[in-house]
Design an enzyme around this catalytic site. Structure first.
Site, PDB file in Angstrom:
ATOM      1  N   SER A 222      -8.860  29.791  55.126  1.00 30.09           N
ATOM      2  CA  SER A 222      -9.344  30.780  54.204  1.00 30.09           C
ATOM      3  C   SER A 222     -10.710  31.074  54.729  1.00 30.09           C
ATOM      4  O   SER A 222     -11.166  32.276  54.539  1.00 30.09           O
ATOM      5  CB  SER A 222      -9.598  29.787  52.814  1.00 30.09           C
ATOM      6  OG  SER A 222      -8.127  29.751  52.519  1.00 30.09           O
TER       7      SER A 222
ATOM      8  N   ASN B 287      -6.252  28.989  41.234  1.00 28.80           N
ATOM      9  CA  ASN B 287      -6.364  29.111  42.448  1.00 28.80           C
ATOM     10  C   ASN B 287      -7.771  29.793  42.961  1.00 28.80           C
ATOM     11  O   ASN B 287      -8.172  29.930  44.016  1.00 28.80           O
ATOM     12  CB  ASN B 287      -5.235  29.563  43.298  1.00 28.80           C
ATOM     13  CG  ASN B 287      -5.058  31.034  43.446  1.00 28.80           C
ATOM     14  OD1 ASN B 287      -5.631  31.641  42.501  1.00 28.80           O
ATOM     15  ND2 ASN B 287      -4.441  31.412  44.405  1.00 28.80           N
TER      16      ASN B 287
ATOM     17  N   GLY C 183       5.768  24.598  41.436  1.00 29.96           N
ATOM     18  CA  GLY C 183       4.407  25.277  41.476  1.00 29.96           C
ATOM     19  C   GLY C 183       4.425  26.970  41.843  1.00 29.96           C
ATOM     20  O   GLY C 183       4.081  27.567  41.281  1.00 29.96           O
TER      21      GLY C 183
ATOM     22  N   LYS D 105      -5.784  22.232  41.225  1.00 32.36           N
ATOM     23  CA  LYS D 105      -5.500  23.297  40.711  1.00 32.36           C
ATOM     24  C   LYS D 105      -5.604  23.149  39.054  1.00 32.36           C
ATOM     25  O   LYS D 105      -6.143  24.040  38.334  1.00 32.36           O
ATOM     26  CB  LYS D 105      -4.389  24.157  40.966  1.00 32.36           C
ATOM     27  CG  LYS D 105      -4.469  24.561  42.432  1.00 32.36           C
ATOM     28  CD  LYS D 105      -2.944  25.188  42.758  1.00 32.36           C
ATOM     29  CE  LYS D 105      -2.925  26.209  44.226  1.00 32.36           C
ATOM     30  NZ  LYS D 105      -1.816  26.661  44.149  1.00 32.36           N
TER      31      LYS D 105
HETATM   32  P1  NAD Z   1       7.284  22.361  44.362  1.00 31.90           P
HETATM   33  O1  NAD Z   1       7.625  21.091  44.788  1.00 31.90           O
HETATM   34  O2  NAD Z   1       6.288  22.528  43.254  1.00 31.90           O
HETATM   35  O3  NAD Z   1       8.663  23.026  43.969  1.00 31.90           O
HETATM   36  C1  NAD Z   1       9.761  22.863  44.811  1.00 31.90           C
HETATM   37  C2  NAD Z   1      10.989  23.690  44.066  1.00 31.90           C
HETATM   38  O4  NAD Z   1      11.912  23.346  44.978  1.00 31.90           O
HETATM   39  C3  NAD Z   1      11.467  22.995  42.760  1.00 31.90           C
HETATM   40  O5  NAD Z   1      12.009  24.079  41.761  1.00 31.90           O
HETATM   41  C4  NAD Z   1      12.542  22.069  43.060  1.00 31.90           C
HETATM   42  O6  NAD Z   1      13.663  21.903  42.056  1.00 31.90           O
HETATM   43  C5  NAD Z   1      13.292  22.914  44.209  1.00 31.90           C
HETATM   44  N1  NAD Z   1      14.276  22.265  45.283  1.00 31.90           N
HETATM   45  C6  NAD Z   1      13.626  21.204  46.199  1.00 31.90           C
HETATM   46  N2  NAD Z   1      14.790  20.910  46.647  1.00 31.90           N
HETATM   47  C7  NAD Z   1      15.903  21.329  46.178  1.00 31.90           C
HETATM   48  C8  NAD Z   1      17.360  21.279  46.388  1.00 31.90           C
HETATM   49  N3  NAD Z   1      17.669  20.476  47.390  1.00 31.90           N
HETATM   50  N4  NAD Z   1      18.054  21.945  45.613  1.00 31.90           N
HETATM   51  C9  NAD Z   1      17.496  22.926  44.651  1.00 31.90           C
HETATM   52  N5  NAD Z   1      16.378  22.813  44.499  1.00 31.90           N
HETATM   53  C10 NAD Z   1      15.578  22.141  45.218  1.00 31.90           C
HETATM   54  O7  NAD Z   1       6.834  23.211  45.700  1.00 31.90           O
HETATM   55  P2  NAD Z   1       6.133  24.702  45.653  1.00 31.90           P
HETATM   56  O8  NAD Z   1       4.856  24.491  46.103  1.00 31.90           O
HETATM   57  O9  NAD Z   1       6.660  25.377  44.502  1.00 31.90           O
HETATM   58  O10 NAD Z   1       6.743  25.220  46.999  1.00 31.90           O
HETATM   59  C11 NAD Z   1       8.145  25.700  47.059  1.00 31.90           C
HETATM   60  C12 NAD Z   1       8.571  26.360  48.215  1.00 31.90           C
HETATM   61  O11 NAD Z   1       7.751  27.547  48.526  1.00 31.90           O
HETATM   62  C13 NAD Z   1       8.287  25.534  49.626  1.00 31.90           C
HETATM   63  O12 NAD Z   1       9.364  25.711  50.404  1.00 31.90           O
HETATM   64  C14 NAD Z   1       6.882  26.245  49.994  1.00 31.90           C
HETATM   65  O13 NAD Z   1       6.925  26.056  51.561  1.00 31.90           O
HETATM   66  C15 NAD Z   1       7.186  27.789  49.598  1.00 31.90           C
HETATM   67  N6  NAD Z   1       5.815  28.313  49.363  1.00 31.90           N
HETATM   68  C16 NAD Z   1       5.565  29.330  50.244  1.00 31.90           C
HETATM   69  C17 NAD Z   1       4.248  29.924  50.176  1.00 31.90           C
HETATM   70  C18 NAD Z   1       4.184  31.297  50.918  1.00 31.90           C
HETATM   71  O14 NAD Z   1       2.886  31.672  51.100  1.00 31.90           O
HETATM   72  N7  NAD Z   1       5.191  31.908  51.712  1.00 31.90           N
HETATM   73  C19 NAD Z   1       3.278  29.519  49.070  1.00 31.90           C
HETATM   74  C20 NAD Z   1       3.819  28.566  48.434  1.00 31.90           C
HETATM   75  C21 NAD Z   1       4.972  27.600  48.583  1.00 31.90           C
END
Ligand code: NAD
Length: 312
Positions: A24, A94, A136, A73
């Site tokens: 950041s 955030n 999240g 957060k």
């Molecule tokens: P989190 O732990 O809060 O949520 C994870 C989610 O994935 C939940 O809904 C959970 O039920 C689901 N999940 C996990 N394993 C599963 C499975 N085997 N079957 C079905 N559902 C499953 O995490 P988060 O912070 O919300 O992140 C989720 C994804 O988003 C991650 O892969 C993270 O890398 C990605 N992400 C990407 C960005 C970006 O900038 N592109 C930003 C934030 C998060």
């Protein structure tokens, strides 16, 4: 940068822990420099127990604002003077903006997807959106899409607990007059899932399914007949750059320009925060070029920009 620092320089920063690898400071200082703004941005290690002190410091030092990452957060959201509608519904912040000692909490995580879609010429306005996940990232995306004019959001999640929390937020939004029609189902209802995707305009994966290394090569969508040429597929995952969901969509009738990975999400949630701090548009093209140059030099800009907690 030292030539920019003056007696009037306003400080901004990011609070969270661990924080040393945050990109950041690089991103926001690039933007301040671009516009010649008299601002400087630093990373501050802060856990939940230090949030109140950090907010007091923001007021005392007249900081213009701060980003917030894990694990702070929710605690920050509990200690704001005001919350944006999205932050109020999500219950997390955030981005903090300090207007003469009044701290307003925003959440721009969901904006990251909406603005990235816009950057690709896509909109969620008046669209039927299917969202996979209720963690999240998914919750922030759900709230932003609903606030920004999606016609319907159908959320599918693996666990009942996460789903119940998302449903509670959705019910509050609808009770508050948000016109988006929101429905919540378990992923185990596979027939329904596939049926809803078939009729959808936008499908967003916000789970970690598909992510390297643990979930690479997996997808929650197992019926290849659901993909159609008007469907926009957005996967929040950026490692790998093309997930199984995306390659399945491409191989089964989705147009290339309609299949988008999560690489731009962090940049665009940063753009949302930058606009709140400065009122200006982030110089996205110039920033992308700057980050690409860093990437060519062997510095991973996505890793650098990991503002949001990555769960796996
Ligand atoms: P989190 O732990 O809060 O949520 C994870 C989610 O994935 C939940 O809904 C959970 O039920 C689901 N999940 C996990 N394993 C599963 C499975 N085997 N079957 C079905 N559902 C499953 O995490 P988060 O912070 O919300 O992140 C989720 C994804 O988003 C991650 O892969 C993270 O890398 C990605 N992400 C990407 C960005 C970006 O900038 N592109 C930003 C934030 C998060």
């Amino acid at each position: 940068m030292d030539t920019r620092i003056s007696g009037k320089t306003r400080l901004l920063g990011v609070f969270g822990t661990p924080i040393k690898h945050s990109g950041s400071p690089v991103m926001y200082n690039f933007c301040f420099n671009y516009y010649g703004l008299d601002c400087a941005y630093l990373a501050f290690d802060c856990d939940e127990s230090q949030v109140k002190d950090s907010l007091a410091a923001m007021r005392r030092l007249n900081m213009r604002g701060a980003n917030v990452t894990m694990p702070c957060k929710q605690e920050v959201a509990r200690n704001m003077d005001q919350l944006s509608p999205a932050a109020k519904f999500v219950g997390a912040v955030n981005t903090i903006v300090n207007d003469n000692g009044v701290l307003t909490g925003h959440i721009t995580d969901g904006m990251g997807v909406v603005l990235d879609l816009q950057d690709h010429g896509k909109t969620i306005v008046d669209k039927n959106v299917v969202l996979l996940g209720a963690g999240g990232a998914a919750t922030a995306i759900m709230v932003q899409c609903a606030l920004d004019g999606a016609k319907s959001m159908t959320v599918f999640n693996r666990g009942e607990e996460g789903l119940a929390k998302a449903r509670e937020i959705g019910d509050k939004m609808m009770a508050d007059g948000v016109s988006c029609k929101m429905e919540f189902h378990l992923l185990s209802e596979t027939e329904l899932l596939h049926d809803v995707i078939r009729k959808a305009d936008v499908l967003i994966n916000a789970t970690s399914v598909g992510m390297s290394p643990k979930h690479e090569g997996k997808s929650l969508v197992t019926d290849m007949t659901v993909f159609h040429e008007d469907l926009v597929v957005y996967d929040v995952i950026y490692n790998p750059l093309v997930t199984k969901l995306m390659s399945d969509a491409l191989a089964n009738g989705c147009k290339e320009e309609n299949v988008i990975g999560g690489k731009g999400m962090l940049l665009w949630q940063g753009a949302g925060a930058f606009k709140l701090y400065s009122g200006l548009d982030m110089p996205a093209q110039e920033l992308k070029e700057f980050l690409a140059k860093r990437e060519a030099e062997g510095i991973d800009p996505l890793q650098d920009l990991s503002l949001i907690h990555i769960s796996e």
